[in-house]
Scaffold this motif. Sequence first.
Motif, PDB file in Angstrom:
ATOM      1  N   MET A 115       1.104  -1.321   0.191  1.00 38.83           N
ATOM      2  CA  MET A 115       0.153  -0.009   0.007  1.00 38.83           C
ATOM      3  C   MET A 115       0.750   1.349   0.109  1.00 38.83           C
ATOM      4  SD  MET A 115      -2.985  -0.759   0.016  1.00 38.83           S
ATOM      5  CE  MET A 115      -4.119   0.756   0.782  1.00 38.83           C
ATOM      6  N   PRO A 116       0.382   2.189  -0.822  1.00 39.01           N
ATOM      7  CA  PRO A 116       1.285   3.605  -0.517  1.00 39.01           C
ATOM      8  C   PRO A 116       1.223   4.047   0.790  1.00 39.01           C
ATOM      9  CG  PRO A 116      -0.405   3.582  -2.148  1.00 39.01           C
ATOM     10  CD  PRO A 116      -0.670   2.192  -1.669  1.00 39.01           C
ATOM     11  N   ASN A 117       2.507   4.785   1.254  1.00 40.03           N
ATOM     12  CA  ASN A 117       2.388   5.180   2.662  1.00 40.03           C
ATOM     13  C   ASN A 117       1.543   6.406   2.701  1.00 40.03           C
ATOM     14  OD1 ASN A 117       3.731   7.756   1.666  1.00 40.03           O
ATOM     15  ND2 ASN A 117       5.780   6.462   1.823  1.00 40.03           N
ATOM     16  N   ALA A 118       1.453   6.998   3.867  1.00 38.16           N
ATOM     17  CA  ALA A 118       0.417   8.157   4.202  1.00 38.16           C
ATOM     18  C   ALA A 118       0.409   9.253   3.410  1.00 38.16           C
ATOM     19  CB  ALA A 118       0.518   8.477   5.475  1.00 38.16           C
ATOM     20  N   GLY A 119       1.928   9.913   2.896  1.00 36.66           N
ATOM     21  CA  GLY A 119       2.165  10.807   2.063  1.00 36.66           C
ATOM     22  C   GLY A 119       1.534  10.712   0.692  1.00 36.66           C
ATOM     23  N   LYS A 120       2.119   9.474   0.217  1.00 31.04           N
ATOM     24  CA  LYS A 120       1.734   9.364  -1.110  1.00 31.04           C
ATOM     25  C   LYS A 120       0.333   9.023  -1.551  1.00 31.04           C
ATOM     26  CE  LYS A 120       6.321   7.569  -2.325  1.00 31.04           C
ATOM     27  NZ  LYS A 120       7.129   6.430  -2.975  1.00 31.04           N
ATOM     28  N   SER A 121      -0.331   8.321  -0.379  1.00 21.98           N
ATOM     29  CA  SER A 121      -1.833   8.038  -0.601  1.00 21.98           C
ATOM     30  C   SER A 121      -2.582   9.160  -0.582  1.00 21.98           C
ATOM     31  CB  SER A 121      -2.341   7.046   0.515  1.00 21.98           C
ATOM     32  OG  SER A 121      -2.237   7.577   1.887  1.00 21.98           O
ATOM     33  N   ALA A 122      -1.984  10.381  -0.171  1.00 19.25           N
ATOM     34  CA  ALA A 122      -2.807  11.665  -0.053  1.00 19.25           C
ATOM     35  C   ALA A 122      -2.927  12.162  -1.328  1.00 19.25           C
ATOM     36  CB  ALA A 122      -2.205  12.648   1.008  1.00 19.25           C
ATOM     37  N   ILE A 123      -1.914  11.975  -2.334  1.00 20.05           N
ATOM     38  CA  ILE A 123      -1.632  12.412  -3.561  1.00 20.05           C
ATOM     39  C   ILE A 123      -3.013  11.785  -4.492  1.00 20.05           C
ATOM     40  CG2 ILE A 123      -0.343  12.581  -5.787  1.00 20.05           C
ATOM     41  CD1 ILE A 123       2.143  12.210  -3.844  1.00 20.05           C
ATOM     42  N   LYS A 124      -3.628  12.747  -4.966  1.00 18.12           N
ATOM     43  CA  LYS A 124      -4.689  12.313  -5.813  1.00 18.12           C
ATOM     44  C   LYS A 124      -4.300  11.351  -7.131  1.00 18.12           C
ATOM     45  CE  LYS A 124      -6.083  15.064  -9.572  1.00 18.12           C
ATOM     46  NZ  LYS A 124      -6.758  16.228  -9.954  1.00 18.12           N
ATOM     47  N   THR A 125      -5.373  10.415  -7.101  1.00 13.68           N
ATOM     48  CA  THR A 125      -5.052   9.431  -8.199  1.00 13.68           C
ATOM     49  C   THR A 125      -6.510   8.817  -8.424  1.00 13.68           C
ATOM     50  OG1 THR A 125      -4.170   7.179  -8.638  1.00 13.68           O
ATOM     51  CG2 THR A 125      -5.079   7.474  -6.404  1.00 13.68           C
ATOM     52  N   THR A 126      -6.686   8.501  -9.882  1.00 14.23           N
ATOM     53  CA  THR A 126      -8.078   8.032 -10.315  1.00 14.23           C
ATOM     54  C   THR A 126      -7.946   6.330 -10.154  1.00 14.23           C
ATOM     55  OG1 THR A 126      -7.570   8.239 -12.695  1.00 14.23           O
ATOM     56  CG2 THR A 126      -8.652  10.264 -11.407  1.00 14.23           C
ATOM     57  N   VAL A 127      -6.805   5.810  -9.994  1.00 15.22           N
ATOM     58  CA  VAL A 127      -6.616   4.408 -10.069  1.00 15.22           C
ATOM     59  C   VAL A 127      -6.966   3.729  -8.783  1.00 15.22           C
ATOM     60  CG1 VAL A 127      -4.954   2.660 -10.869  1.00 15.22           C
ATOM     61  CG2 VAL A 127      -5.045   4.803 -11.944  1.00 15.22           C
ATOM     62  N   GLU A 128      -7.724   2.569  -8.662  1.00 18.98           N
ATOM     63  CA  GLU A 128      -7.884   2.075  -7.650  1.00 18.98           C
ATOM     64  C   GLU A 128      -7.204   1.005  -7.139  1.00 18.98           C
ATOM     65  OE1 GLU A 128     -12.215   0.835  -7.840  1.00 18.98           O
ATOM     66  OE2 GLU A 128     -13.030   2.734  -7.818  1.00 18.98           O
ATOM     67  N   ASP A 129      -6.550   0.381  -8.299  1.00 20.46           N
ATOM     68  CA  ASP A 129      -5.444  -0.770  -7.920  1.00 20.46           C
ATOM     69  C   ASP A 129      -4.286  -0.230  -7.102  1.00 20.46           C
ATOM     70  OD1 ASP A 129      -3.590  -2.680  -7.972  1.00 20.46           O
ATOM     71  OD2 ASP A 129      -4.211  -3.522  -9.954  1.00 20.46           O
ATOM     72  N   SER A 130      -4.311  -0.619  -5.814  1.00 20.14           N
ATOM     73  CA  SER A 130      -2.994   0.041  -5.126  1.00 20.14           C
ATOM     74  C   SER A 130      -1.828  -0.136  -5.697  1.00 20.14           C
ATOM     75  CB  SER A 130      -3.128  -0.096  -3.678  1.00 20.14           C
ATOM     76  OG  SER A 130      -3.128  -1.573  -3.419  1.00 20.14           O
ATOM     77  N   ALA A 131      -1.632  -1.657  -6.090  1.00 16.90           N
ATOM     78  CA  ALA A 131      -0.286  -2.146  -6.540  1.00 16.90           C
ATOM     79  C   ALA A 131      -0.077  -1.363  -7.842  1.00 16.90           C
ATOM     80  CB  ALA A 131      -0.449  -3.536  -6.652  1.00 16.90           C
ATOM     81  N   LEU A 132      -0.859  -1.210  -8.571  1.00 17.30           N
ATOM     82  CA  LEU A 132      -0.540  -0.606  -9.937  1.00 17.30           C
ATOM     83  C   LEU A 132      -0.269   0.681  -9.647  1.00 17.30           C
ATOM     84  CD1 LEU A 132      -0.589  -0.244 -12.893  1.00 17.30           C
ATOM     85  CD2 LEU A 132      -3.173   0.045 -12.960  1.00 17.30           C
ATOM     86  N   VAL A 133      -0.866   1.553  -8.722  1.00 18.16           N
ATOM     87  CA  VAL A 133      -0.440   2.907  -8.368  1.00 18.16           C
ATOM     88  C   VAL A 133       1.023   2.983  -7.686  1.00 18.16           C
ATOM     89  CG1 VAL A 133      -0.843   4.867  -6.595  1.00 18.16           C
ATOM     90  CG2 VAL A 133      -2.868   3.578  -7.690  1.00 18.16           C
ATOM     91  N   GLU A 134       1.424   2.001  -6.853  1.00 15.95           N
ATOM     92  CA  GLU A 134       2.607   1.865  -6.459  1.00 15.95           C
ATOM     93  C   GLU A 134       3.563   1.632  -7.629  1.00 15.95           C
ATOM     94  OE1 GLU A 134       4.578   1.639  -3.145  1.00 15.95           O
ATOM     95  OE2 GLU A 134       2.880   3.180  -3.394  1.00 15.95           O
ATOM     96  N   ARG A 135       3.502   0.727  -8.556  1.00 18.12           N
ATOM     97  CA  ARG A 135       4.377   0.879  -9.806  1.00 18.12           C
ATOM     98  C   ARG A 135       4.401   1.682 -10.389  1.00 18.12           C
ATOM     99  NH1 ARG A 135       1.562  -4.500  -9.961  1.00 18.12           N
ATOM    100  NH2 ARG A 135       0.556  -3.613 -11.724  1.00 18.12           N
ATOM    101  N   ARG A 136       3.266   2.305 -10.808  1.00 16.08           N
ATOM    102  CA  ARG A 136       3.256   3.608 -11.943  1.00 16.08           C
ATOM    103  C   ARG A 136       3.996   4.885 -11.043  1.00 16.08           C
ATOM    104  NH1 ARG A 136       3.127   2.845 -16.974  1.00 16.08           N
ATOM    105  NH2 ARG A 136       1.297   2.114 -17.944  1.00 16.08           N
TER     106      ARG A 136
END
Length: 225
Positions: free
Chosen positions: A1-22
């Motif tokens: 899962m993204p850490n607290a700082g990164k998870s606060a950044i806006k994303t339209t993608v729901e797949d957390s693993a994909l968000v981390e990779r991208r």
Amino acid sequence: MPNAGKSAIKTTVEDSALVERRRAQLTRAAIACFSERGYHPTTIRDVAERADVSIGLIYQYVGDKEDLLFMALQEVLDTYKRQIPLALDGIADPLQRFWVAVQAYARVNGSTVDATVLAYRETKSLRKDRRNAIMQMERDTNELIAACVRDCIDAKLFEAIDVDMFVYQIVMFCHAWALKAWHFAKTMDVDTYVERGLRLMLRGVLTRAGTKRMASLEAGGRPSG
């Protein structure tokens, strides 16, 4: 899962693993672009081209260019928090733990020279709440080394020194590998840099027992990890 700082950044993608990779991919591209061009002249298009993705794809994972800078600066601090505990795993001797923690910190700087220099140059470009978040992450990272210093004091291996002051001397020493890599990397690797630097800095810190313990570790092929 993204850490607290990164998870606060806006994303339209729901797949957390994909968000981390991208985001990891975009962070690498952003560091390269910011290092080569500077943060302010760099555009989202520049980062997209370096990452070999579309501008539209970038905006699925971040809201703006500052998000990319924030992620880039977080990456170095996150790496310290991963690598230092990993290096300390299984090491019990306080003096060896201190040495290995410093070595791990400096090795991160050695592998992230561009990002370390970027942090010095562009942290001021973040808005206040994000600067504060980066400073807190720095304090959390410094605590990993501070704990080792306190253990050495408790074990009577270090004098009763100002821990905060000493830790920042260590931190600045490690950062100097990246900031002055153009000089030091010509004549030594990062582990040699740490060894030579710590021998200088520990002269006024080690107790008589600490000096003996250092000699014992060196005789056994340590303290470095």
